[in-house]
Each structure stands twice: as structure tokens, then as C-alpha cells.
Design a protein around this motif. Structure first.
Motif, PDB file in Angstrom:
ATOM      1  N   ALA A 263      -7.899  27.399 -20.874  1.00  0.00           N
ATOM      2  CA  ALA A 263      -6.921  26.473 -21.444  1.00  0.00           C
ATOM      3  C   ALA A 263      -7.392  25.024 -21.351  1.00  0.00           C
ATOM      4  CB  ALA A 263      -5.565  26.629 -20.747  1.00  0.00           C
ATOM      5  N   VAL A 264      -8.231  24.722 -20.365  1.00  0.00           N
ATOM      6  CA  VAL A 264      -8.736  23.346 -20.240  1.00  0.00           C
ATOM      7  C   VAL A 264     -10.248  23.288 -20.487  1.00  0.00           C
ATOM      8  CG1 VAL A 264      -6.852  22.551 -18.761  1.00  0.00           C
ATOM      9  CG2 VAL A 264      -8.906  23.543 -17.709  1.00  0.00           C
ATOM     10  N   LYS A 265     -10.736  24.362 -21.164  1.00  0.00           N
ATOM     11  CA  LYS A 265     -12.114  24.354 -21.681  1.00  0.00           C
ATOM     12  C   LYS A 265     -13.185  24.397 -20.601  1.00  0.00           C
ATOM     13  CE  LYS A 265     -10.826  21.922 -26.026  1.00  0.00           C
ATOM     14  NZ  LYS A 265      -9.369  21.942 -25.919  1.00  0.00           N
ATOM     15  N   LEU A 266     -12.886  24.958 -19.445  1.00  0.00           N
ATOM     16  CA  LEU A 266     -13.940  25.236 -18.468  1.00  0.00           C
ATOM     17  C   LEU A 266     -14.672  26.502 -18.901  1.00  0.00           C
ATOM     18  CD1 LEU A 266     -12.049  24.443 -15.128  1.00  0.00           C
ATOM     19  CD2 LEU A 266     -13.892  23.096 -16.162  1.00  0.00           C
ATOM     20  N   ASN A 267     -15.958  26.578 -18.578  1.00  0.00           N
ATOM     21  CA  ASN A 267     -16.732  27.717 -19.082  1.00  0.00           C
ATOM     22  C   ASN A 267     -17.609  28.428 -18.060  1.00  0.00           C
ATOM     23  OD1 ASN A 267     -18.744  25.862 -18.787  1.00  0.00           O
ATOM     24  ND2 ASN A 267     -19.563  26.035 -20.870  1.00  0.00           N
ATOM     25  N   VAL A 268     -17.482  28.064 -16.774  1.00  0.00           N
ATOM     26  CA  VAL A 268     -18.245  28.784 -15.745  1.00  0.00           C
ATOM     27  C   VAL A 268     -17.322  29.144 -14.585  1.00  0.00           C
ATOM     28  CG1 VAL A 268     -20.136  28.704 -14.085  1.00  0.00           C
ATOM     29  CG2 VAL A 268     -20.397  27.571 -16.299  1.00  0.00           C
ATOM     30  N   PHE A 269     -17.234  30.429 -14.301  1.00  0.00           N
ATOM     31  CA  PHE A 269     -16.521  30.878 -13.099  1.00  0.00           C
ATOM     32  C   PHE A 269     -17.571  31.269 -12.060  1.00  0.00           C
ATOM     33  CE2 PHE A 269     -14.685  34.752 -10.898  1.00  0.00           C
ATOM     34  CZ  PHE A 269     -14.087  34.000  -9.892  1.00  0.00           C
ATOM     35  N   HIS A 270     -17.634  30.498 -11.002  1.00  0.00           N
ATOM     36  CA  HIS A 270     -18.579  30.734  -9.907  1.00  0.00           C
ATOM     37  C   HIS A 270     -17.810  31.481  -8.819  1.00  0.00           C
ATOM     38  CE1 HIS A 270     -21.133  28.523  -6.557  1.00  0.00           C
ATOM     39  NE2 HIS A 270     -20.950  29.783  -6.276  1.00  0.00           N
ATOM     40  N   TRP A 271     -18.291  32.687  -8.550  1.00  0.00           N
ATOM     41  CA  TRP A 271     -17.530  33.622  -7.717  1.00  0.00           C
ATOM     42  C   TRP A 271     -18.243  33.774  -6.384  1.00  0.00           C
ATOM     43  CZ3 TRP A 271     -16.314  39.056 -10.281  1.00  0.00           C
ATOM     44  CH2 TRP A 271     -15.170  39.612  -9.699  1.00  0.00           C
ATOM     45  N   HIS A 272     -17.682  33.172  -5.358  1.00  0.00           N
ATOM     46  CA  HIS A 272     -18.280  33.181  -4.026  1.00  0.00           C
ATOM     47  C   HIS A 272     -17.928  34.510  -3.352  1.00  0.00           C
ATOM     48  CE1 HIS A 272     -20.012  31.119  -0.538  1.00  0.00           C
ATOM     49  NE2 HIS A 272     -19.021  31.603   0.191  1.00  0.00           N
ATOM     50  N   LEU A 273     -18.912  35.390  -3.216  1.00  0.00           N
ATOM     51  CA  LEU A 273     -18.628  36.796  -2.919  1.00  0.00           C
ATOM     52  C   LEU A 273     -19.045  37.294  -1.546  1.00  0.00           C
ATOM     53  CD1 LEU A 273     -19.463  38.276  -6.436  1.00  0.00           C
ATOM     54  CD2 LEU A 273     -17.234  38.314  -5.307  1.00  0.00           C
ATOM     55  N   SER A 274     -19.765  36.492  -0.799  1.00  0.00           N
ATOM     56  CA  SER A 274     -20.090  36.930   0.567  1.00  0.00           C
ATOM     57  C   SER A 274     -20.043  35.748   1.519  1.00  0.00           C
ATOM     58  CB  SER A 274     -21.474  37.594   0.610  1.00  0.00           C
ATOM     59  OG  SER A 274     -22.497  36.641   0.515  1.00  0.00           O
ATOM     60  N   GLU A 275     -19.607  36.025   2.715  1.00  0.00           N
ATOM     61  CA  GLU A 275     -19.401  34.992   3.733  1.00  0.00           C
ATOM     62  C   GLU A 275     -19.399  35.631   5.106  1.00  0.00           C
ATOM     63  OE1 GLU A 275     -19.209  32.114   4.803  1.00  0.00           O
ATOM     64  OE2 GLU A 275     -19.478  31.038   2.936  1.00  0.00           O
ATOM     65  N   ASP A 276     -19.422  34.805   6.128  1.00  0.00           N
ATOM     66  CA  ASP A 276     -19.239  35.316   7.485  1.00  0.00           C
ATOM     67  C   ASP A 276     -17.969  36.165   7.582  1.00  0.00           C
ATOM     68  OD1 ASP A 276     -21.472  33.928   8.841  1.00  0.00           O
ATOM     69  OD2 ASP A 276     -20.381  32.128   8.248  1.00  0.00           O
TER      70      ASP A 276
END
Lengths: 674, 674
Positions: free
Chosen positions: A189-202
């Protein structure tokens, strides 16, 4: 006739006060707008056709647009679902697309949108451009007392940066599929085009891994995405023209991996999933071949699962302690002439980079991965700042900015908004500037859970989205806030929960009592900023309750912001605002007594009682100040002392929340002290 | 000391007025409660252990319970995730389970819950019983001004009926995974144990079918559940001790199947997905072998996918038109001595029944399937009523009641609540009664979409759940409403959206303006009842907007209900209620002017303007009546005429909504006319 009159009035208002013609209610502001005269009136017969050669994902997208228009207006449109057959020339809105877009970096997202009084034409090279244009179309919708319409307008638009992202940390707190989906809708809706998915962590490994199943079986408390769910989200993002960049943060931030595979760590196990917040020691052992065998097989699976060209390897905040304490690692470094942990991590990154290259991927990581021996196709994500980014650019490395866009830090919208990946005073050459691809807002998840995560992302990320899309010189903060209110409201239609879940959380906090008084307080308080929430003697764990007032309060508290502005304008000479200020202060002064009753019914909110009292006392002081100013009296010494003491006290936080109108009252007080 | 005093006061209140000790805030009411003295106070060190031999699904369940307690109270409990190792005797709450429960019909769900001042003991035969008990525990939570506690109490509980269901129609409007999940959570909270999933209809085929992929590819507009999603939901339900009964409605209600497989219909195609509401002609051809070959392969896949013993085949509302018009079918009937469509459907059902038996399933269907030649293990779901059910029981057929639980018909809660699968005056013998397994609330989806579906299901279904669980003699309507308010509030914590989405819908309807006036009106109006929404000249399709005032208004409008009660009590002699009635009528009278301003800003709500005006006029009439009663004056002839006319007008619906306080004002008027 009444309608015509109203229209004339409306146009007047439009030009004179409430709307700047250059921006209307559009957010992000398009590159070029020419406002015409008259309107396209939406009727019960409205329909859309799609021509040219788009990707077929455009049909459900356009169908959703049709539903959103219908939902807002209550108009019963005749069209059911758009398909390849929806190509009638007679349609009210004709979308023309030259070719299917590729959901990849640097794809063309430009469009032109022409609204005539009897027709809407949306043209684009790719269907991604058409999607961006359809969102603009939706933002153009207005109404008077009897009809819905779009103003006659001609728009030519394209993004300033090709990489406009939002990162969501799904590890520190798990974020179920529907959280991701609704945020993808809001991004579009606000024209963002990259979803960065943080998938592993401590604190959690969040992806089903078929090659090494103990990763998700032992590292996630059962909270992970299955392959099927990941594919579902990937398709959902692709259908909205959004790239998905997975991040597996290595070699540090990796405790959860070692619960199942302790032999890959740099110190002996056993390991358990980390429950605290912070930077922790567990780190992959970069000196054993098992590590690279593991990552070869691991990334083979993940590179197949995720289609984007880029794979994010994190790389941040390796504290080096496990390396320092491991004799074999120290021996390896000596043997191989590796002088520092930094150099050892370089070796690790090179090996990982080679694996990713083998599986057809380019690497992206945080500042720390920038090392001269890495290939030039990597992307640096900078948490350090524009200077680090500029330096990388000068060395020929592509980069994106995240410093200044850490939306977990509870900073105000305008701070993020005015932060620019390539500031106006950048010393980069035009060629170098091209290496700065854009930026990403980062939603780290220590203090957010599915219930309130939207309230940290939105609406502030919409302002950041404008920074990434609109021309550099679009920097009018007041106009941004005006449009942001509108967009915030519209995002609800896509399932964004920040407004409704705050109401719900307040209901819970008052034990389903009257929320009015608590609401008035919450509208002027904010959680404490940056990382200070850890500093008040409350020890947070991943499983702690995130349902207190501090979790219901939102960044950039709107009523506080409006009041601060009011006071500034008043002190700058707009004396007529005095009544407004008086009314506001009176409301706050009287609020404490009401809230005290609520607090008596609900132990969970007791911790913010001092804030309510301080708001009352501040308001009294403010009212007294206004009265003194009115009478052109100087305050007495005692009053000044007491008020200074009060101001000091009112700056304190309680329950990790703070009053956001202290500075405004202080300004008033200073004025009367002059 | 203050606390002690407060406690004493609290106990007094508890016993005397606000709480009936037999029910506390519990819903459904347990079979047996004995209230003791004192409380178990919840502290920061609260923890749970689980003993015995439960299914492992109990650990995440108990963890969620811990989180809900922590979320409500803001208490930081030390325990992270419950596991097999959580068996300490020192825990505050000890759960003991004899054996893993089977999520099947007739499994033991009993439990006993003992709250002492320093310990909580929950015992059950199966972990399903423990789950039901944990929900009771959560409902026991109370607080005073400084602490959270549970009253000392001893509860022995088990369900009256083994089949306590909610049906959701995911076909007429598709209901995404998260809608189903949150409703499963809510079901568990009120001890429902059967989710009946209506998966095929004229308007959509909602399941991925690997054997016949054109079913979902051509029959769903892309809106269907994948196998992975179905398995996800099945696991989610099983983790909450809820059975899932899939329904594939045949031989009628089947247009969507024939889009991909027209050769199986009783009339030549082509077919398109039905967009209208109603009963339609397309029906499977029961006279060709292809049909049974198809169903053999189809049910093989679906019987493997869905684990419950029962498969629902619908069977309702076959209008027989396609059969009548098909010469070959007519010839077949003649040849085989089949005298009626009813007999032809019996033949069809027998064939289907044999297929299901082959794949290890028992059949369930609507009343229409009850035919003497079918095996005695089938279950009849009765939309016809208790008499039909009793008849089936007398023939030895098991049945469940849905007549009286059609929650799509916008009837008041108490209507559903007092409707009993085995009424007190039932003529069935005790043995026959056992054939009545329970009932199901049915959420048909013509007029609900994901945004407002919860508002039709909840809170009314909680009252139905009590009917299915609690002893027959639990029938105190006032007490039910008191507890229902509480449960409705608590369901929000599980994601139920009825309260928050109504607020959101009103915001949208006012174009983000002030909702106060609209809210006051919406609190006393309801959508028109039964199937009359089709009768007002608005033609609804599946893709019509369901975002109007009628869609935001809820069944059993709470403010209207309270007002009707107030008037009844007033007229029954409680004269002191006059002031309350006056205040309410004054609020409504003054509301119209405010709402008129909102209406001017938002064309979508214009249609309800007459209701607002009528509310004003009714309130004026009501106030005049009170004044006349006060002065013991008789009204003038003119006034009576005008008021009668007004009452007639006020009974009219606008925008398919109606004012729900007309009857109350009419009673007042009749009183003064006496």
C-alpha cells in the motif's frame, strides 16, 4: 446545485488549507502530479479492464482493489473477479501493461495515472508499476456529502530507490503467518518492495529444515514456519510485487542452532534456547570443515526454497569470546597467520560466499561483512550510518541504509522521515550514489509480540517508505503527518491492527472497564527510547508479559506531538491558540481523578499512576503559566522553584513509559520566567 | 487491613448481588461447584506442573494458559515453556492426567478442579478433561485493587452432551486459516469440541483436491485450503481437543464442482461458479457409474486427509429440477422402479455410504439423509428440529440438533440459549435420549466475511456452548447475560475480533471521523432477521460489499436489550428506574443532530438516517410518556394518533437494519393509554 456549491467550496479548501495540491492525500508523494479540474465520480457501474501483457497476478490484485473501493463506498459494482477476459474498452478504468514484471532488484516500477472526469487510465511498463499505480488510485478516493470521486489528475511516478524494505524479526518473538501477510499488504500500500525476513537468532530458529531437522525441532519451541507456510508467504509477497530476503544470522546470534548441533559451536555444549535479550557468546566454529559441510547442505536447501537472488547472512555482533577461549581455534589462527577475530570472520564469510555463489545467490549482510576480499556483487546493510554506506559505495560496494530506520527504538516519525540514504549534502559522485540502493526499516522483536508489532511498524514505516520512493526534496514534516494520519486509517482495511489492538489492550488493562481516562493518558505517553527499557530493574525474557501499559503505548504519541506543536505556534505569536491549549490542559488536569478510579480496579496499571499525577500537576502548572502570561505577571520565586522541581520529576519514566508533553510545558514556563 | 476489609466487602457483594456463587463468572456453568472461603493469590512465582500420563499436546496448552494469566496480570512468571520435565511437586498448580485423550466422539472430558489458598489441583482422566479444566481455571481469575486471585473452590465437572459443535461455512465466503484458528481457540475456551467445516457449495469448492485438481482450480476463484493448510488446522484443532468434521455437500449445492467436471451434473454444462444466494438446480447425476467412480476416488483422498470417524455429506435442499428434466434419469428411475426424487437420493446416499464405509468412515448428513435403509451408525444433523431428532432417536439413529442454533439468522442469544436438544418435556425414554448426541451452532456465510464473521458467532455461541455442556436446569437468562459479557471480553485475548472490528468498521463508515453518534445508534439496531435481508430490493452477490452499517451492527444489540429490560422492570413496579430511562431517552433524542453531521461526511451511512430520526422521535415520545405518567395525565387523542403512527414507522427497517427499542417504547405508551 448544493453539490456544485459544495464542490466549489471543496476545491477552495483544497487549494487554500487542508490539502496541498502537490501531495493530495498521497503517500508516498509521486514524482510528478498535475491537478486538473473536476472529478471522476464513482458509481454503481464502476468497472476495470486490463490490457497488454501483464503477469497474471495482476488479476487478483485488481480484484482486491475493486473490493477495497466497494468496501469503502458501499457501492455494488457489477464486476466479480477480474480475469484475462476483462479487456473491455468501455470499462471506467483501463489498466495497460507492456510486460510481466520480474520481482527482482531494479525491475521497472514506474507508472502513469490519468484521471479524467469520465475515465481512468493507468499505464505501466510492468505489472509491478501497475500495482504501485493502483495503490495511488486508492489513495485518491475522496467524497463529499453525496458521492465518492477521484480528482481529475495526471501523475507520472517512479521510485527514487530500487530497494525499499521492511525487516521483521520473527525470532525473538515468533510472528505467525497472518502477521507477515497483513504487513505485506501494508507494504504494498505504501510501495515498499523488499520484505527482509530475520529467521534465525539466539532465541529461535524459525524455519523447518529438512536437511537438519533438529534446527527447528529443538531450536524453536515448536514455533517455526513450515516449508508450505514459507511458500505461501513467498507467493503472497510475489503477488504484491515484493521480494523476500531471508536472513540466517551467522556466525554469531546462533545459540538456537546449537541446541540441535552443538558440535558446530566454538565451545562445547549443551546449549539451550536463549531466553534473555542481548549479545551472546555462542558462535559457529569457522576453523572446522564440518561447519562448511553443514552450511553447504543447509544453504542448498534454503537457496532452493527462497527464490530471490540475495541471501542475507547477518554477520553482526560476533563478540569473539568463544573464539578467544578455544585453544584449537587459537592454534588454527596462529598456523594460518590470522591476526584477529575480524580476519577469522572474513575467512568464514569467504567460505560462505563461495557456497552461496555455488547455489546461484549473492550475499547480503550487515556492515561487519564488508571486507576487501569479498566479491563486488554483495550488498552491505548498514546499521552504522550513511558514512559507512558512502565509504562502501566509494569502494564499489552496493549498500542499503538501516541506521536511522530502527523502528524498535521508539523514535518519532519525523526523525526517521528526514533520515536519507543519500543526504542532500552527500559527497558521493552521481555514479557512486548509484551504489546506494535504498534502505530498510528494521523491526527487531525484543519488545514486540504479534499483538502489538503493527503499532511499532505502522504508521511510521509509511513515512520511511516515502523517503525511499519520493524525490529527495519531499521533506515537509507537517504535510507528511497530515497524510500519515490518513494512511494509518486506510491500512486498517488491509488488516493492520495498530489502532484496534491498542483499544483492545486498554480494555484488558482496565479489566473491561471504562477506558476513557486511561486512553487520554496513553495518548501522551511513550515507551522509553533506544535501549533504555532494560535499565529500570525489570528483567525481560522472551516469555515475559508484553501486555502492560508500555506495550499498549505507541511511539510518537499523536496527542503529545500535536500539543507540542500547538505550544510552539502559540509561543511564536499565534496568541489565538491559547484557548485550545487551555482546553487541553484542563482535560488533562481533570483526568487524574477519573483514572485513579480505574487504577483501583486493575493492579496491572498501578505502575503508571505517578505519570497520571504528573500530567495533572504539569497541566495545573501550565494553566497557571497561561494565567500569568495573560496578566503579564512574573511568577513568584516559590512558584518557580516548585515548578522546576515538578518539571524534573515529570521527566522521569514510570513503568518504562514517559510523558511526552513535559518539554512543551517547560517552554511555557520558560516564557513566563523571561 | 484495607485489603481485608475490601475482601469482606467483596465476599458480601459476591453472595448478595453481583455474583451467584453457583456460577461465579463461569461459562459454561460446571456440573458441581462448592465455594470455600479465602483465595489463592497469584504471585510473581506462580508455576504449573503436569503429572501422570497425558498426551504431549497438553504442554503447549498449559504454556498458553500460563501466558494468558501473565498477559492479564502483568506478572512475570519464572516458567518459560512447560515440558515433560515440568513435574515438580512444589508447583502452585498441579495438573494430573491419567491417560492421553483421543479426540473422538465420546471421549472422557471430565475434570475436577480444587483451588486451595495455597495450591491448585486439577485432575482428569484424559488431557482433554484437563484442557476443559484449565479454561475453567482461567475464568476463575479475579482481582481487587492490589492483587489477582482465584476463589477457593471445588469443582466437579463433565459435559451433558458429547457432541458440542460449531459449523463454519467457508464456502459462500471464504474464511482464511487465521479465521478458523482463532475460532478454534474460542471454541476451546467455552468447551466446544466439534468444528464442522462446510467445505463445498454452489459458490465455491474450498479444498485442494489432488485427485481432481479442477475442483479447486476452477471452483474456488483461487480461494481454497491447501492440504498443508488443512493439516495445519487439523493439528491446531487436535491440540485443543476439538474434532474436525469436513462437509462436502452432495448431491445438491454443488455448482462449483461442475465448473471443472460438468459431465457429473444432471444437466449439460458449461457451469460457472454461482455468485447469487439461494437454492440452485445443479445436482450430481446419481444414475451414472462415473459419479460413483468419481466419489470413490474423491473420498479416498479426503478420508485419508481428515482423521475423524465421521464424514459429512450434506444432502440438503436438492430441489430435484435437474433430475426431473433429464430424460435419461427419468428412464433410469422407471427402469429401476424408483418412484420419487427422494428415493433416488436414497439410492445415491446408499452408494456414498458404502464408499465411506469402505474407507473406514461413518456418514453424517442433514435431516434429508434419514432413510430406513441406511446403517445405524450414521448421524443425523437436524435443521428441522427436536421432533425430527426425537423421531430419529426412536428409530435408533443418532442425531444432533442445529435447528434453533442458526446463528446467521440474527436471533437473540436467549432464544438460542433456551433451545434444548432434549427439552425438559421430551417424551423420549432415557435410553432413547442417549441417541441425541448434542448440537451445533451453524454459521452460514451469505452475509458474513472474515471481517465480521466473529460478530455473528460470538458471543452468542458461548451461550449455546453452555446449553450443550451444562446441566439441563441451568437456564437463568439474566445470569447467562451477565457471564456472557465477561466471556465476550475474555475471548479478545484469543484473537476474536467482534468488538475491535466493529469499532474499525464504524471508523471506516465515518471516514475516520468521530464515531460516537454512530456508535450510539448502532448499539440499538440490528440487521433484519431470518432471511428477510433478501427482501428489500438490494440484490446481494458473493462479491457485494459487506461493509455497510448492517454488517457492522450485531445481533442482540446489547444496549437495546438492556433498555427493554429496564422498561419491563419499571412497568413491573420499579419506579426508581425512571431516571435511568429518562437519561437513556435523552441521550438518544440528542444523538440525531450529532449523527446528522457525520452522515453529511459519509454517503455510505446515509441509508440509516431515517433510523436515527426515528430513534429521536421515539425518544421524544418516550419522554413525553414518562412525563404524562408522572403527572398521571391521560394523553390527548392527537398525541395518541401521532404516536401510534410513529411506532408503526419506527418498526420499519432502513438499510436492512431495524431499531430494537420500539417494543419498549410501545409498552410505555400502552401504559399511559390505559
Amino acid at each position: 446545485m448544493k453539490r456544485l456549491l459544495y464542490f466549489a467550496l471543496f476545491i477552495l479548501i483544497l487549494v487554500s488549507t487542508t490539502m496541498t495540491p502537490q501531495t493530495l492525500n498521497l503517500l508516498p508523494v509521486p514524482e510528478k502530479i498535475t491537478l486538473g479540474e473536476g472529478n471522476f465520480v464513482l458509481t454503481h457501474s464502476f468497472d476495470i479492464s486490463i490490457k497488454g501483457n501483464p503477469d497474471k497476478r495482476i488479476y487478483p490484485y485488481a480484484t482486491r482493489v475493486l473490493r477495497r473501493l466497494s468496501g469503502r463506498t458501499g457501492l455494488f459494482f457489477p464486476q466479480d473477479f477480474l480475469t484475462e477476459k476483462s479487456i473491455e474498452d468501455t470499462a471506467d478504468c483501463i489498466i495497460s501493461v507492456e510486460q510481466p514484471g520480474k520481482v527482482l532488484l531494479n525491475e521497472d516500477e514506474s507508472y502513469s495515472l490519468q484521471v479524467f472526469s469520465n475515465k481512468i487510465l493507468l499505464k505501466s511498463k510492468t505489472d509491478l508499476g501497475a500495482m504501485r499505480g493502483m495503490e495511488t488510485l486508492l489513495q485518491l478516493l475522496q467524497n463529499d456529502d453525496s458521492a465518492y470521486f477521484l480528482p481529475v489528475v495526471s501523475i507520472d511516478d517512479k521510485p527514487r530507490f530500487p530497494w525499499r524494505g521492511l525487516m521483521i524479526d520473527a525470532c525473538r518473538h515468533f510472528m505467525p503467518v497472518e502477521v507477515i501477510k497483513r504487513n505485506l499488504d501494508a507494504m504494498a500500500a505504501v510501495k515498499l518492495n523488499v520484505f527482509h525476513w530475520h529467521l534465525s537468532e539466539d532465541q529461535g530458529f524459525r524455519v523447518e529444515c529438512k536437511t537438519f531437522p533438529k534446527l527447528h525441532q529443538l531450536g524453536s519451541d515448536g514455533m517455526f514456519y513450515t516449508h508450505a507456510q514459507i511458500k505461501e508467504i513467498l507467493a503472497y509477497a510475489e503477488d504484491r510485487g515484493i521480494r523476500v530476503i531471508p536472513e540466517f544470522d551467522i556466525p554469531g546470534h546462533s545459540t538456537s542452532w546449537f541446541v540441535g548441533y552443538p558440535e558446530l559451536a566454538s565451545a562445547p555444549g549443551p546449549y539451550t534456547i536463549e531466553r534473555r535479550w542481548g549479545v551472546f557468546d555462542p558462535t559457529f566454529n569457522p576453523t572446522i570443515e564440518e561447519t562448511y559441510k553443514f552450511f553447504d547442505a543447509f544453504f542448498k536447501e534454503m537457496c532452493e526454497l527462497f527464490p530471490d537472488e540475495y541471501m542475507h547472512i547477518g554477520g553482526d555482533e560476533n563478540n569473539g569470546k568463544q573464539w578467544n577461549q578455544n585453544e584449537k581455534i587459537q592454534a588454527f589462527m596462529k598456523e594460518n597467520g590470522i591476526k584477529s577475530n575480524h580476519d577469522l570472520q572474513t575467512l568464514f564469510n569467504k567460505r560462505i560466499s563461495a557456497i552461496l555463489t555455488k547455489y546461484g545467490k549473492k550475499m547480503i549482510g550487515w556492515d561487519e561483512i564488508l571486507q576487501p576480499e569479498l566479491p563486488k556483487n554483495i550488498v552491505i546493510q548498514s546499521w552504522r550510518g550513511t558514512e559507512a554506506l558512502a565509504k562502501a559505495a566509494q569502494q564499489g560496494y552496493m549498500g542499503i541504509l538501516s541506521n536511522g530506520y530502527y523502528i524498535d527504538l521508539i523514535q518519532p516519525t519525523d526523525y526517521h522521515y528526514l533520515n536519507d540514504p543519500v543526504p542532500a549534502d552527500s559527497k558521493l559522485s552521481d555514479d557512486e550514489k548509484k551504489f546506494v540502493l535504498g534502505g530498510e526499516a528494521t523491526m527487531w522483536a525484543e519488545f514486540v509480540v504479534p499483538e502489538n508489532v503493527d503499532s511499532r511498524i505502522w504508521p511510521r514505516t509509511a513515512a520511511i517508505a516515502e523517503r525511499f520512493w519520493s524525490p529527495q526534496n519531499v521533506r515537509d514534516v507537517d504535510d507528511m503527518y497530515r497524510r500519515l494520519d490518513r494512511v494509518n486509517f486506510q491500512l486498517e482495511e488491509l488488516g493492520i491492527t495498530n489502532t484496534k489492538n491498542q483499544e483492545m489492550m486498554l480494555r484488558r488493562l482496565t479489566n473491561n472497564g471504562d477506558c476513557t481516562a486511561l486512553n487520554i493518558l496513553v495518548d501522551v505517553i511513550e515507551p522509553v527510547k533506544i535501549y533504555t527499557r532494560h535499565n529500570y530493574g525489570v528483567k525481560y525474557y522472551s516469555y515475559s508479559p508484553y501486555t502492560r501499559v508500555v506495550d499498549a503505548a505507541v511511539p510518537d504519541a499523536p496527542e503529545a506531538r500535536k500539543f507540542r506543536k500547538l505550544v510552539d505556534e502559540f509561543l511564536n505569536g499565534k496568541k489565538e491558540l491559547k484557548n485550545k491549549i487551555t482546553a487541553q490542559l484542563t482535560l488533562w488536569r481533570n483526568n487524574h481523578e477519573k483514572l485513579a478510579k480505574t487504577i483501583n480496579l486493575s493492579p496491572i496499571i498501578k505502575e503508571i499512576e505517578p505519570l497520571s499525577l504528573n500530567l495533572k500537576l504539569l497541566s495545573e502548572a501550565g494553566l497557571e503559566t497561561l494565567s500569568l502570561l495573560d496578566k503579564k505577571q512574573k511568577p513568584k520565586e516559590d512558584w518557580i522553584k516548585a515548578t522546576d522541581k515538578l518539571l524534573l520529576e515529570a521527566k522521569k519514566s514510570y513503568g518504562q513509559t514517559e510523558l511526552m508533553i513535559v518539554s512543551a510545558v517547560e517552554k511555557l514556563v520558560n516564557e513566563v520566567k523571561k
